[in-house]
Design an enzyme around this catalytic site. Structure first.
Site, PDB file in Angstrom:
ATOM      1  N   ASN A 208       0.894  -1.166   0.000  1.00  0.00           N
ATOM      2  CA  ASN A 208       0.000   0.000   0.000  1.00  0.00           C
ATOM      3  C   ASN A 208       0.929   1.212   0.000  1.00  0.00           C
ATOM      4  OD1 ASN A 208      -2.328  -1.642   0.214  1.00  0.00           O
ATOM      5  ND2 ASN A 208      -1.916  -1.896   2.390  1.00  0.00           N
ATOM      6  N   LYS A 285       0.652  -3.419  -6.296  1.00  0.00           N
ATOM      7  CA  LYS A 285      -0.679  -3.811  -5.833  1.00  0.00           C
ATOM      8  C   LYS A 285      -1.637  -2.804  -6.449  1.00  0.00           C
ATOM      9  CE  LYS A 285      -3.551  -4.040  -1.650  1.00  0.00           C
ATOM     10  NZ  LYS A 285      -3.555  -4.110  -0.168  1.00  0.00           N
ATOM     11  N   GLU A 289      -8.541  -3.932  -2.650  1.00  0.00           N
ATOM     12  CA  GLU A 289      -8.794  -3.316  -1.343  1.00  0.00           C
ATOM     13  C   GLU A 289      -8.829  -1.796  -1.440  1.00  0.00           C
ATOM     14  OE1 GLU A 289      -5.788  -5.180   1.241  1.00  0.00           O
ATOM     15  OE2 GLU A 289      -7.264  -6.745   1.622  1.00  0.00           O
ATOM     16  N   ARG A 323       1.014  -8.161  -8.368  1.00  0.00           N
ATOM     17  CA  ARG A 323       0.315  -9.033  -7.413  1.00  0.00           C
ATOM     18  C   ARG A 323      -1.068  -9.429  -7.917  1.00  0.00           C
ATOM     19  NH1 ARG A 323      -0.530  -7.037  -2.120  1.00  0.00           N
ATOM     20  NH2 ARG A 323       0.231  -8.856  -1.012  1.00  0.00           N
ATOM     21  N   ARG A 340     -14.857 -14.773  -3.163  1.00  0.00           N
ATOM     22  CA  ARG A 340     -13.570 -14.073  -3.340  1.00  0.00           C
ATOM     23  C   ARG A 340     -12.465 -15.032  -3.787  1.00  0.00           C
ATOM     24  NH1 ARG A 340     -10.745 -11.014   1.706  1.00  0.00           N
ATOM     25  NH2 ARG A 340      -8.575 -11.371   1.122  1.00  0.00           N
ATOM     26  N   ASP A 369      -6.335 -15.263   1.948  1.00  0.00           N
ATOM     27  CA  ASP A 369      -5.393 -14.321   2.572  1.00  0.00           C
ATOM     28  C   ASP A 369      -4.624 -14.945   3.731  1.00  0.00           C
ATOM     29  OD1 ASP A 369      -4.073 -11.987   2.976  1.00  0.00           O
ATOM     30  OD2 ASP A 369      -5.766 -10.869   3.801  1.00  0.00           O
ATOM     31  N   GLU A 397       0.376 -12.531  10.468  1.00  0.00           N
ATOM     32  CA  GLU A 397      -0.801 -11.670  10.544  1.00  0.00           C
ATOM     33  C   GLU A 397      -2.047 -12.393  11.073  1.00  0.00           C
ATOM     34  OE1 GLU A 397      -1.809  -9.749   6.853  1.00  0.00           O
ATOM     35  OE2 GLU A 397      -3.761  -9.122   7.607  1.00  0.00           O
ATOM     36  N   GLU A 506      -4.039 -24.176  14.732  1.00  0.00           N
ATOM     37  CA  GLU A 506      -5.214 -24.476  13.894  1.00  0.00           C
ATOM     38  C   GLU A 506      -6.333 -25.053  14.760  1.00  0.00           C
ATOM     39  OE1 GLU A 506      -4.771 -27.593  10.906  1.00  0.00           O
ATOM     40  OE2 GLU A 506      -6.291 -26.616   9.679  1.00  0.00           O
ATOM     41  N   TRP A 537     -16.067  -8.239   2.650  1.00  0.00           N
ATOM     42  CA  TRP A 537     -14.675  -8.659   2.473  1.00  0.00           C
ATOM     43  C   TRP A 537     -14.524 -10.062   1.904  1.00  0.00           C
ATOM     44  CZ3 TRP A 537     -10.764  -5.336   2.494  1.00  0.00           C
ATOM     45  CH2 TRP A 537     -10.978  -4.098   3.095  1.00  0.00           C
TER      46      TRP A 537
HETATM   47  C1  GCU Z   1      -4.188  -8.303   3.787  1.00  0.00           C
HETATM   48  C2  GCU Z   1      -3.652  -7.417   4.860  1.00  0.00           C
HETATM   49  C3  GCU Z   1      -3.456  -6.005   4.381  1.00  0.00           C
HETATM   50  C4  GCU Z   1      -2.584  -6.008   3.127  1.00  0.00           C
HETATM   51  C5  GCU Z   1      -3.146  -6.954   2.095  1.00  0.00           C
HETATM   52  C6  GCU Z   1      -2.221  -7.170   0.918  1.00  0.00           C
HETATM   53  O1  GCU Z   1      -5.477  -7.930   3.442  1.00  0.00           O
HETATM   54  O2  GCU Z   1      -4.510  -7.422   5.947  1.00  0.00           O
HETATM   55  O3  GCU Z   1      -2.845  -5.281   5.414  1.00  0.00           O
HETATM   56  O4  GCU Z   1      -2.493  -4.729   2.611  1.00  0.00           O
HETATM   57  O5  GCU Z   1      -3.357  -8.224   2.664  1.00  0.00           O
HETATM   58  O6  GCU Z   1      -1.592  -8.229   0.871  1.00  0.00           O
HETATM   59  O7  GCU Z   1      -2.114  -6.337   0.061  1.00  0.00           O
END
Ligand code: GCU
Length: 820
Positions: A208, A285, A289, A323, A340, A369, A397, A506, A537
């Site tokens: 991002n 990217k 999102e 990506r 998704r 994800d 994450e 898990e 989402w």
């Molecule tokens: C996930 C993650 C985001 C990140 C995104 C990505 O959604 O929570 O923080 O930006 O992946 O891989 O671009």
């Protein structure tokens, strides 16, 4: 034992015990076949010098003249294949791939030869030699080792302001206050770690991305980063923000076919390469999102990728990692077939063959994800003419954010080994991909990553990027020896905990392919199963009162199973053939559906959560046996984290079990769920200065309620009479520790204080976990071996601070051996 901060990771080069050291011949010198001090070959020689000093206590001089070899025997000679050849020393006949190396400890007269196909290869060989010595391994070797792929990258998600997206180990080592940092010390140390595991590039900023990266100051900063990392054989790359021409360049559009936009990117690219002539490439990217991208301008994703690729083409081998994490996050769940997981194939398959040669498509290993369990991304099997790179996430994450420990090598191995059966032929994913990248979140903490044990994931990632057949057990054993100790108890304990950690997590997070049931609309950390559904989402579970799971079949669902090649599709399409661990990933079934194990889905949920949480309780106990065998600083750090994890595993267990038990109203056959015999609920205690509140989500608190002080000025008191027989107990207190203040607590029996603690996890966990009473902030502390008389008065006094009102959930009075 000297205290250790962890800053050297697995490159501590601890001095070998005397008995081992004497087995090793003394070396007389190090000969480096490259006098240029910024060359990785020279770095290799310096590293050998430093390592031999520390491991064997030998002080050796660096020589640049090979002629001295006879006088200086036995010597360690390091250089490229070409440099050796020029001196008449031929490499072995084996094939060398780019960056491969030859390590020969039997070069005659005790000499060691380290030959790199490239300068970096020589450095990898030197590290290999040192890591063997550091493990007390003096077996003679003569090996050629080649990488399976050229792309062995990591991607830091660092922001210019110094924060790190999904970072749990302090601020960025690269950026601060909008600019590249001045001090390059940590960057150099980081490069050393990366190159020791044979990684070759780091993308330094968040996907991002922020176009202010292109400011003059920052371009000069990138130059300094690249110059610092280059001697370690590490190249840098950057992530780009698609709309930079508009937001930074003042153009009216970022349309990838617009001549001004194209020229703008060419110009920026030229400026970057002036500063960083060996930039490894761009990561993009776009259209994901909420990010802009080519689709914003009615162009294809290939149009976008190719624009960047063409801008890079004049500059050697630089590539675009485009990506495939492209999806619409406003998906309507009421449409049964919306999925998704289909997005990557839907967006990219028809573009196969339309990308420039220097574009590679970068795929997260699963279609959603980085969940605790997913099927592998079907896109691996659908791009036949385009190179693909696998993206993993060393950042945990969705796997406990380095507050829980999960060793992910076994997970990655399952994916890399997965056979897609393309055209009915063997097609393991490891053979499909042309390289790998990982989302990494090292920060300025001396642990690098927030949890000493979690650094094993970076080590394993590097090894697997080099050789995807690397064995997870071997890797963790080697890593433990290098990082902690050669002591077999240490190695064995860490190896076993590590190998159990993924199945354990898990079990207590999300089972049968339902994903990590964490709070996906907030911090992705603690439990909140309801958050998966009812929003756009697309991480749906489609749970209702009778059934659960996502129907991804072609026959009745989203058709995702049909995105795989026929042999694989036939397995996922058929509920009988789908393995239990992916059942709910591919099928929507009643909670009473029987698994291959014979259990119902819901009973499996209950049992797995109990088993997982129970196993997490063993981790701190097993770790405790290492006291005195490793340095106390790292011992205590890990002990705290494992103890915290054990407590939070119970939060997970109860939250998920209570949520589904309330949803489907099917009781636990073993009558454990919502039946806690040893608990005193805070809301049932005699309160003064405390009041009862409902917690959201309800399942994050025992009984759905907690208590908080009436104001943030004065303490609250909660009292109860012990209703259990007299005896020795472990007293566990579940409370909420969130951001906004540091409450203080004191617990006593008949006014005799048995413990004090404070709600300071915001300082200790290393991540912004929550501002509320919820599954992220729910925490347990235990006081062990307390003598309790029946009828004693139990009292907790909570002193609020800021917005944290000394919240309390329940107190468990647990007989030895019971955890609840
Ligand atoms: C996930 C993650 C985001 C990140 C995104 C990505 O959604 O929570 O923080 O930006 O992946 O891989 O671009």
């Amino acid at each position: 034992m000297a205290l250790e901060s962890g800053i050297d990771g697995w490159l501590r080069y601890a001095e070998l015990p005397a008995d081992l050291r004497t087995k090793q011949d003394q070396y007389s010198g190090i000969i480096v076949l490259d006098g240029v001090q910024t060359s990785p070959v020279y770095t290799a020689a310096k590293e050998l010098q430093d390592g031999l000093q520390r491991i064997l206590g030998q002080t050796l001089k660096l020589e640049t003249l090979f002629d001295n070899v006879a006088a200086k025997q036995p010597s360690i000679v390091v250089g490229t294949l070409d440099a050796f050849s020029r001196l008449g020393v031929d490499p072995p006949p084996e094939e060398f791939k780019p960056d491969g190396f030859y390590l020969n400890t039997q070069a005659g007269n005790g000499n060691v030869h380290i030959m790199g196909e490239s300068e970096s290869g020589a450095l990898y060989g030197a590290f290999e030699f040192l890591m063997r010595l550091a493990q007390g391994n003096f077996e003679p070797v003569s090996i050629v080792d080649n990488p399976s792929a050229l792309i062995r990258w990591v991607n830091q998600w660092d922001n210019l302001d110094g924060s790190i997206e999904r970072g749990y180990a302090g601020p960025s080592i690269f950026f601060k206050d909008g600019e590249v940092v001045e001090d390059m010390t940590r960057i150099s140390q980081f490069a050393r770690l990366l190159s020791s595991i044979r990684l070759n590039a780091v993308v330094v900023n968040n996907v991002n991305a922020n176009p202010k990266l292109f400011s003059e100051t920052n371009l000069r900063g990138l130059q300094r980063i690249a110059d610092t990392m280059r001697p370690w054989g590490i190249r840098i790359g950057i992530s780009l923000y698609f709309d930079s021409p508009r937001e930074f360049g003042g153009l009216s559009t970022a349309d990838p076919l617009d001549p001004d936009v194209i020229a703008w990117w060419q110009d920026i690219t030229r400026k970057i390469f002036e500063k960083v002539p060996d930039l490894v490439g761009y990561t993009i990217k776009a259209n994901s999102e909420g990010q802009p991208g080519p689709l914003t301008y009615n162009r294809t994703l290939a149009d976008g990728a190719n624009m960047f690729a063409r801008a890079l083409q004049p500059y050697g081998d630089a590539i675009v990692l485009y990506r495939a994490f492209v999806y619409n996050h406003h998906l309507d769940e009421s449409v049964w077939t919306n999925d998704r997981a289909n997005a990557a194939v839907d967006y990219f398959k028809h573009l196969d063959g339309q990308f420039e040669d220097n574009v590679q498509i970068c795929l997260k290993w699963g279609p959603i994800d980085f969940q605790v369990r997913e099927a592998p991304s079907p896109l691996f099997a659908n791009l036949r003419k385009t190179k693909v790179v696998i993206e993993t996430q060393v950042a945990q994450e969705y796997l406990g954010q380095q507050s829980h420990f999960v060793y992910m090598a076994p997970l990655w191995k399952e994916i890399l080994d997965f056979d897609m059966r393309i055209d009915g032929q063997d097609s393991a994913i490891r053979d499909i991909v042309s390289g790998s990248t990982t989302v990494l979140n090292i920060g300025s903490d001396t642990t690098w990553i927030g949890h000493h044990l979690s650094l094993s994931n970076l080590y394993a990632y590097g090894r697997m990027a080099w050789n995807p057949l690397s064995d997870p057990i071997n890797m963790i054993e080697g890593w433990s020896r290098l990082t902690f100790s050669l002591n077999p108890t240490v190695v064995d304990t860490i190896t076993k905990i590590s190998m159990e950690s993924w199945p354990t997590y898990e079990n207590y997070s999300g089972n049968l392919g339902i994903q990590t049931l964490c709070d996906i609309i907030y911090t992705h950390y603690g439990p909140s199963p309801a958050s998966m559904d009812g929003n756009g989402w697309g991480q749906f579970t489609r749970a209702n009162s009778t059934s659960i799971g996502v129907d991804r079949t072609v026959a009745t669902g989203s058709g995702n199973a049909g995105q795989y090649p026929p042999e694989v599709a036939a397995i996922f399409e058929d509920i009988e053939k789908t393995p239990d661990e992916l059942l709910l990933w591919f099928h929507h079934v009643p909670y009473t559906h029987r698994l291959k194990s014979g259990k119902t889905v819901i009973q499996h949920f209950y049992d797995a959560h109990y088993e997982g949480a129970a196993n997490a309780q063993t981790f701190p106990k097993r770790w405790a046996k290492l006291k005195g065998l490793i340095d106390n600083h790292r011992f205590e750090h890990v002990a705290f984290k494992l103890e915290y994890q054990a407590g939070h595993a119970l939060v997970w267990r109860d939250s998920v079990n209570n949520f589904y038990s309330a949803k489907c109203q099917i009781p636990d056959e073993k009558n454990r769920v919502a039946n806690y015999q040893w608990r005193i609920e805070a809301e049932d205690m005699r309160l003064s200065g405390y009041k009862i509140v409902a917690v959201t989500p309800f399942e994050a608190a025992s009984g759905g309620k907690a208590i908080i002080t009436e104001s943030n000025q004065s303490p609250g008191t909660a009292m109860a009479k012990i209703p259990y027989p007299s005896g020795k107990y472990n007293i566990a207190v579940n409370y909420f520790d969130h951001m906004g203040g540091t409450s203080k607590y004191e617990i006593s029996l008949n006014n005799q204080v048995i413990g004090k603690w404070s709600g300071n996890l915001q300082e200790k966990l290393g991540h912004d976990f929550s501002e509320y009473l919820d599954g992220h902030s729910a925490t347990r502390i235990t006081f062990k071996g307390v003598l309790v008389e029946s009828g004693d008065i139990l009292k907790v006094v909570g002193q609020p601070d800021g917005t944290e009102l000394a919240p309390l959930d329940y107190i468990s009075i647990l007989p030895e051996g019971i955890v609840d």
